[in-house]
Design an enzyme around this catalytic site. Structure first.
Site, PDB file in Angstrom:
ATOM      1  N   SER A  45       0.836  -1.212   0.000  1.00 12.57           N
ATOM      2  CA  SER A  45       0.000   0.000   0.000  1.00 12.57           C
ATOM      3  C   SER A  45       0.863   1.252   0.000  1.00 12.57           C
ATOM      4  O   SER A  45       1.997   1.262   0.495  1.00 12.57           O
ATOM      5  CB  SER A  45      -0.917   0.017   1.219  1.00 12.57           C
ATOM      6  OG  SER A  45      -1.654  -1.175   1.300  1.00 12.57           O
TER       7      SER A  45
HETATM    8  N1  SAH Z   1      -1.120  -3.583   3.290  1.00  8.45           N
HETATM    9  C1  SAH Z   1      -0.439  -4.628   2.568  1.00  8.45           C
HETATM   10  C2  SAH Z   1      -0.874  -4.735   1.126  1.00  8.45           C
HETATM   11  C3  SAH Z   1      -2.285  -5.021   0.939  1.00  8.45           C
HETATM   12  S1  SAH Z   1      -2.726  -5.482  -0.672  1.00  8.45           S
HETATM   13  C4  SAH Z   1       1.029  -4.390   2.609  1.00  8.45           C
HETATM   14  O1  SAH Z   1       1.450  -3.490   3.321  1.00  8.45           O
HETATM   15  O2  SAH Z   1       1.768  -5.121   1.927  1.00  8.45           O
HETATM   16  C5  SAH Z   1      -4.198  -6.368  -0.230  1.00  8.45           C
HETATM   17  C6  SAH Z   1      -3.971  -7.796   0.159  1.00  8.45           C
HETATM   18  O3  SAH Z   1      -5.255  -8.333   0.494  1.00  8.45           O
HETATM   19  C7  SAH Z   1      -3.455  -8.674  -0.975  1.00  8.45           C
HETATM   20  O4  SAH Z   1      -2.246  -9.260  -0.579  1.00  8.45           O
HETATM   21  C8  SAH Z   1      -4.558  -9.708  -1.192  1.00  8.45           C
HETATM   22  O5  SAH Z   1      -4.079 -11.001  -1.516  1.00  8.45           O
HETATM   23  C9  SAH Z   1      -5.243  -9.702   0.156  1.00  8.45           C
HETATM   24  N2  SAH Z   1      -6.628 -10.196   0.188  1.00  8.45           N
HETATM   25  C10 SAH Z   1      -7.636 -10.008  -0.695  1.00  8.45           C
HETATM   26  N3  SAH Z   1      -8.766 -10.645  -0.301  1.00  8.45           N
HETATM   27  C11 SAH Z   1      -8.462 -11.232   0.906  1.00  8.45           C
HETATM   28  C12 SAH Z   1      -9.201 -12.049   1.818  1.00  8.45           C
HETATM   29  N4  SAH Z   1     -10.469 -12.400   1.617  1.00  8.45           N
HETATM   30  N5  SAH Z   1      -8.571 -12.485   2.922  1.00  8.45           N
HETATM   31  C13 SAH Z   1      -7.262 -12.191   3.179  1.00  8.45           C
HETATM   32  N6  SAH Z   1      -6.515 -11.427   2.336  1.00  8.45           N
HETATM   33  C14 SAH Z   1      -7.103 -10.953   1.218  1.00  8.45           C
END
Ligand code: SAH
Length: 225
Positions: free
Chosen positions: A65
């Protein structure tokens, strides 16, 4: 301090100034962000851009992010507290990706349960936080819609993937006065804060945002996207 740490110090300071310019006001958050080396969370080739205010690829079609968003979500999650240090006992993080947001949150929580649906990212985040000697985050491979214990009541929930609307179930595992910070929507998304006040649930809308969708189910290698 390592050479790379030294090289990145100035750009890290510039990033903090940028976050101040963009309206981040909570010095506890700025302080935590200034202590987390964002460059270790991205591939070597992207390291020179690690302190720009932008999201960057972490593989598996996912991104780390944007620093502003990490700061903003953290600020919203802790805004009803006013002491320094660990203001929460237990926080749930959904969509922990490479663990950058988890590392920032770790300054404010005794313990974090972090759930990520793509398995290799779970391994990556464990390695990243272990390298930083951050030991209060438990990363789990699972689906944030269902794979948490409903026996635990959390002091806060931060979700970094966008469902169409926020899952009601998450409200049931929030302590009274605690908040869920979550992006919601499809092609157009907004950041929402849902607060639990006794039997009432209060909803507030903040910034326009762009997150990956919150997908149901887990993935062993990200190829289901
Ligand atoms: N804040 C994180 C990045 C988030 S990107 C960082 O600092 O790296 C959003 C993430 O949410 C992705 O890795 C994606 O795989 C995950 N995601 C999406 N749907 C999800 C779910 N139902 N349960 C858990 N993770 C999920």
């Amino acid at each position: 301090m390592s050479n790379s740490g030294f090289t990145f110090r100035r750009v890290r300071e510039e990033m903090i100034e940028k976050l101040l310019d963009l309206g981040i006001k909570d010095f506890r958050v700025l302080d935590a962000i200034s202590q987390v080396p964002r460059h270790i969370f991205v591939d070597e080739a992207l390291r020179s851009r690690a302190y720009e205010n932008r999201s960057l690829t972490i593989g598996y079609q996912q991104t780390i992010s944007q620093p502003y968003i990490v700061a903003r979500m953290t600020e919203l999650l802790i805004s009803h507290t006013n002491t320094r240090g660990k203001v929460f006992e237990k926080v749930l993080e959904i969509g922990s990706g490479c663990g950058y947001q988890s590392a920032v949150l770790s300054f404010f929580c005794e313990e974090i349960d972090a759930i990520e649906r793509i398995k290799p990212l779970v391994y990556k985040s464990r390695e990243n936080l272990s390298n930083l000697k951050i030991h209060n985050v438990k990363f789990k491979h699972g689906d944030g819609y269902t794979d948490w214990s409903n026996k635990i009541q959390y002091d806060g929930i931060l979700c970094a993937a966008a469902p169409r609307s926020y899952p009601d179930d998450l409200i049931n595992i929030l302590k009274n006065e605690a908040k869920l910070v979550i992006p919601v929507g499809g092609t157009s998304q907004v950041l929402k804060v849902i607060s639990k006040k006794g039997k009432e649930v209060q909803e507030k809308t903040f910034d326009d945002v762009t997150f990956v969708p919150m997908l149901a189910g887990i993935s062993n290698d990200g190829t289901d996207l």
